[in-house]
Design an enzyme around this catalytic site. Structure first.
Site, PDB file in Angstrom:
ATOM      1  N   HIS A 164      -6.328  -7.379  -0.258  1.00 21.01           N
ATOM      2  CA  HIS A 164      -6.431  -5.963  -0.599  1.00 21.01           C
ATOM      3  C   HIS A 164      -5.620  -5.667  -1.857  1.00 21.01           C
ATOM      4  O   HIS A 164      -4.570  -6.273  -2.083  1.00 21.01           O
ATOM      5  CB  HIS A 164      -5.912  -5.086   0.540  1.00 21.01           C
ATOM      6  CG  HIS A 164      -6.604  -5.325   1.843  1.00 21.01           C
ATOM      7  ND1 HIS A 164      -6.113  -6.208   2.787  1.00 21.01           N
ATOM      8  CD2 HIS A 164      -7.748  -4.814   2.358  1.00 21.01           C
ATOM      9  CE1 HIS A 164      -6.928  -6.217   3.829  1.00 21.01           C
ATOM     10  NE2 HIS A 164      -7.927  -5.384   3.590  1.00 21.01           N
ATOM     11  N   HIS A 203       0.812  -1.221   0.000  1.00 22.01           N
ATOM     12  CA  HIS A 203       0.000   0.000   0.000  1.00 22.01           C
ATOM     13  C   HIS A 203       0.847   1.273   0.000  1.00 22.01           C
ATOM     14  O   HIS A 203       0.296   2.362  -0.206  1.00 22.01           O
ATOM     15  CB  HIS A 203      -0.928   0.033   1.210  1.00 22.01           C
ATOM     16  CG  HIS A 203      -1.977  -1.020   1.209  1.00 22.01           C
ATOM     17  ND1 HIS A 203      -2.807  -1.244   0.135  1.00 22.01           N
ATOM     18  CD2 HIS A 203      -2.344  -1.924   2.165  1.00 22.01           C
ATOM     19  CE1 HIS A 203      -3.633  -2.236   0.410  1.00 22.01           C
ATOM     20  NE2 HIS A 203      -3.363  -2.676   1.629  1.00 22.01           N
ATOM     21  N   ASP A 221      -2.699 -10.923  -1.957  1.00 21.65           N
ATOM     22  CA  ASP A 221      -3.288 -10.335  -0.763  1.00 21.65           C
ATOM     23  C   ASP A 221      -4.743  -9.967  -1.056  1.00 21.65           C
ATOM     24  O   ASP A 221      -5.093  -9.614  -2.186  1.00 21.65           O
ATOM     25  CB  ASP A 221      -2.498  -9.082  -0.372  1.00 21.65           C
ATOM     26  CG  ASP A 221      -2.872  -8.523   0.983  1.00 21.65           C
ATOM     27  OD1 ASP A 221      -2.121  -8.743   1.945  1.00 21.65           O
ATOM     28  OD2 ASP A 221      -3.914  -7.837   1.077  1.00 21.65           O
ATOM     29  N   ASP A 233      -4.567 -12.818   3.877  1.00 22.87           N
ATOM     30  CA  ASP A 233      -5.812 -12.343   4.463  1.00 22.87           C
ATOM     31  C   ASP A 233      -7.031 -12.664   3.606  1.00 22.87           C
ATOM     32  O   ASP A 233      -8.157 -12.285   3.962  1.00 22.87           O
ATOM     33  CB  ASP A 233      -5.750 -10.850   4.778  1.00 22.87           C
ATOM     34  CG  ASP A 233      -5.008 -10.036   3.747  1.00 22.87           C
ATOM     35  OD1 ASP A 233      -4.662 -10.584   2.674  1.00 22.87           O
ATOM     36  OD2 ASP A 233      -4.765  -8.849   3.993  1.00 22.87           O
TER      37      ASP A 233
END
Length: 334
Positions: free
Chosen positions: A161, A122, A159, A246
């Site tokens: 996200h 990120h 991931d 995740d």
């Protein structure tokens, strides 16, 4: 496998209730201690030169000073302490180690996996966010490009996200291909199908934003039907997996249903793909916030690379996911 680990990554303290805590690394190490064939490497702290290939110098100065002043709350999710700058450089440095170890021939049982923290996907060129300060996979990819034997690098982000930071770093350049499977609607809200890159990077970004509820069948289909043909066309010398866990069915912050065996099946697919492409393979830790699911999934990756055949699902791909894959394939001409 060879795991990159450095104690400095434990000293990035985020607070008792923060999901991205040093307990993640402790849980991984405890689980790996029960397995055979695990080796550890410390790597080196990422150099300023390596960081500046993907981050603005003024931003790096700001983060370093922020930590030197004792840290604090950068944003609602992203916190730092005095030791965070060293931890972030250690995490990025472990990713650089993993990429170069893979390119130096450490594959199969010796495939490198950097288990540093804070995570990185990120972190944008000029901002920290989403628990991330430095773009670990991006730093590793651009460091690998300095080698004479590397022309193109691919980053595959599983991931849950979307890795907005990694995508932003390479959106307008063609020497790094970024692909992501992620849950639509989660933080940070980026990663749409119609974000294929531009200028020299046109066609070098591939996003598969699935709705919540997808599991092994949908993830494997995305690898088989979108990632594989895209990378066969791109022909990278190195594949870096931004390996967040995740999307696991037991993770507390997502609605995806990937199983522990599913992570093994994806690992097998990627290892086979790299064999076909004659590309090196390296893993870099991102998210994963159920300690047991995280540790078990990384153990599964390790065991798969040591010859274990993971059990593959016999479930069919959902109709919604099939529609999304068709959309992705049309966008990229696959």
């Amino acid at each position: 496998m060879r795991f990159g680990y450095r104690d400095a990554c434990l000293r990035h303290e985020t607070g008792a209730r923060h999901p991205e805590s040093s307990d993640r690394l402790r849980a991984i190490r405890r689980r790996l201690s029960r397995l055979h064939g695990v080796e550890y490497e410390e790597g080196s702290l990422a150099t300023r030169e390596a960081l500046e290939r993907v981050h603005d110098p003024s931003y790096l100065d700001e983060v370093e000073q922020f930590c030197a002043d004792g840290g604090g709350t950068w944003d609602a999710d992203t916190v730092a302490v005095g030791a965070t700058w060293e931890a972030a450089r250690a995490s990025a440095g472990l990713s650089v180690w993993a990429a170069n170890a893979a390119l130096d021939g450490h594959q199969g049982h010796d495939t490198p996996f950097a288990i540093g923290r804070p995570p990185g996907h990120h972190a944008e060129p000029d901002d920290a966010m989403g628990f991330c300060f430095l773009g670990n996979a991006g730093v590793a990819a651009t460091d690998a490009l300095q080698r004479d034997d590397v022309d193109r690098v691919a980053v595959f982000d599983w991931d849950v996200h979307h890795g907005n930071g990694t995508q932003k770093m390479f959106y307008e350049r063609g020497d790094v291909f970024y692909a992501s499977i992620h849950e639509r609607g989660l933080f940070p809200g980026t990663g749409h199908v119609d974000e294929p890159g531009r200028d020299e990077g046109e066609g070098s970004i591939l996003n598969v934003p699935y709705r919540g509820g997808c599991g092994d069948a949908e993830y494997l289909a995305a690898i088989d039907e979108a990632l594989r043909p895209a990378l066969e066309r791109y022909d990278p010398d190195l594949l870096i997996v931004s390996a967040g866990f995740d999307a696991h069915e037991h993770d507390p912050i997502s609605r995806m249903r990937v199983s522990t065996e599913g992570y093994g099946a994806m690992t097998r697919r990627l290892d086979d793909l790299c064999d076909d492409l004659d590309a090196a393979l390296a893993f870099v830790l991102e998210g994963g916030y159920s300690l047991d699911a995280l540790a078990d999934s990384i153990a599964m990756v390790h065991e798969t690379m040591h010859g274990r055949d993971p059990v593959e699902t016999d479930e069919a791909v959902s109709d919604r996911a099939r529609e999304r894959l068709d959309e992705v394939r049309e966008e990229h001409g696959l």
